[in-house]
Design a protein around this motif. Structure first.
Motif, short mmCIF file in Angstrom:
data_model
loop_
_atom_site.label_atom_id
_atom_site.label_comp_id
_atom_site.label_asym_id
_atom_site.label_seq_id
_atom_site.Cartn_x
_atom_site.Cartn_y
_atom_site.Cartn_z
N ALA A 1 -6.09 0.78 2.86
CA ALA A 1 -6.08 -0.25 2.13
C ALA A 1 -5.56 0.21 0.46
O ALA A 1 -5.32 1.64 0.34
CB ALA A 1 -7.70 -0.49 1.52
N ASN A 2 -5.03 -0.41 -0.34
CA ASN A 2 -4.76 -0.09 -1.68
C ASN A 2 -3.55 0.87 -1.81
O ASN A 2 -3.36 1.66 -2.52
CB ASN A 2 -5.80 0.32 -2.53
N VAL A 3 -2.43 0.69 -0.87
CA VAL A 3 -1.27 1.39 -0.87
C VAL A 3 -0.42 0.74 -1.77
O VAL A 3 0.16 -0.44 -1.93
CB VAL A 3 -0.77 1.14 0.64
N ASN A 4 0.03 1.66 -2.71
CA ASN A 4 0.88 1.15 -3.94
C ASN A 4 2.24 1.63 -3.69
O ASN A 4 3.05 1.68 -4.85
CB ASN A 4 0.30 1.47 -5.32
N SER A 5 2.53 2.52 -2.78
CA SER A 5 3.91 3.13 -2.61
C SER A 5 4.95 2.23 -2.05
O SER A 5 6.17 2.85 -1.83
CB SER A 5 3.68 4.32 -2.06
#
Length: 318
Positions: A234-238
């Motif tokens: 979850a919440n991977v911003n890359s």
């Protein structure tokens, strides 16, 4: 040696009493906190209020103390009460209280930075859910500064400073830093001081993978299209979105969002200029979907029949 200190100290105390100094009921002057080191000495001195009689009793952590010519010297002179603690050891740290005529007043003796009083935990540990390779910092805040008597544990096993763990004390903050976190580091981390504990959980995510790839779309002009892909974390911003190899960023045309495990690209008011291959990439992982936009020739049409004035059928399209 130490009883002889009483008379000159009385003069210092009496001369230094200021209206702003703390005065507990029953006392003209409270004893001050004292810091010492192992092998040194400490003393507490106070002045009782007018009308207060009796020698009173000194206590350390609520245990009564008695005169001991080697270790403890207790003296009374007029309104002044004094206790001297000699040959200080770590166990002498604590709260020293004087009680007389139902009045009491206290001060703290700190030995080598230890107050001997169990501090309260003001802020407990948080829990973390992180990717492998991350650096994690567990922190807890105590009611006292520079407490060095606490213990860190993982799943009940005591931790010490090493290449893996960095344990520090800065003021009231107790910190445990775990570097290059791997799945073997997952578990419950506990900080304990005295009988008080606080616990946080470390969860290490599995290796990142794409669970659901992008779909392809064939839509009419003016449509809004949403490309979505789901990741194992979850919440991977890359990650990066591309159209025909060109990187996309959020704009009036493109809305890029991350919601939990879902990576989303929304394309508004699709036109023929938006056709192409859309790719989401994170690390070495990619998923691709194609967007085609219908033209007038291949768009579906509806038919209906009308009649002219001669009642002949006419076929029309929309």
């Amino acid at each position: 040696m130490y009883p002889g200190m009483l008379l000159p100290l009385v003069c210092v105390v009496l001369c230094c009493v200021m209206p702003s100094q703390q005065q507990t009921k029953g006392f003209q002057l409270d004893p001050a906190d004292y810091s010492s080191t192992t092998g040194g000495f400490a003393f507490f001195q106070l002045i009782v209020a007018d009308g207060v009689t009796g020698d009173g009793t000194w206590y350390r952590n609520n245990v009564a103390l008695s005169q001991d010519s080697i270790k403890i010297v207790i003296t009374t002179s007029g309104e002044v009460r004094q206790i001297v603690i000699q040959s200080i050891v770590a166990a002498d740290a604590g709260t020293y209280t004087f009680r007389v005529n139902n009045f009491e007043v206290s001060a703290v003796l700190t030995v080598d930075g230890n107050t001997g009083v169990t501090p309260a935990i003001q802020t407990g540990l948080q829990s973390f859910n992180v990717a492998p390779g991350t650096t994690v910092t567990f922190e807890t805040t105590l009611s006292q500064a520079n407490v060095n008597s606490g213990t860190w544990r993982r799943n009940g096993t005591v931790l010490t400073s090493s290449d893996k763990y960095q344990i520090t004390v800065v003021g009231q903050t107790q910190s445990l830093v775990i570097t290059n976190v791997q799945s073997s580091d997952a578990g419950q981390y506990t900080y304990q001081v005295g009988s008080l504990t606080t616990t946080g959980t470390l969860t290490v995510q599995t290796a990142l993978s794409i669970l659901n790839g992008l779909q392809s779309f064939n839509v009419a002009p003016g449509t809004t299209v949403t490309f979505e892909t789901s990741l194992s974390q979850a919440n991977v911003n890359s990650g990066t979105w591309r159209r025909n190899g060109a990187v996309l960023t959020s704009s009036a045309k493109y809305q890029i969002t991350v919601v939990g495990q879902t990576q989303r690209l929304v394309i508004t008011n699709v036109q023929s200029s938006d056709v192409g291959q859309y790719t989401y990439q994170v690390g070495s992982l990619t998923t691709t979907g194609t967007l085609t936009v219908q033209t007038g020739k291949n768009r579906s049409m509806s038919y209906f029949i009308s009649y002219d004035k001669q009642h002949l059928p006419i076929c029309q399209t929309h």
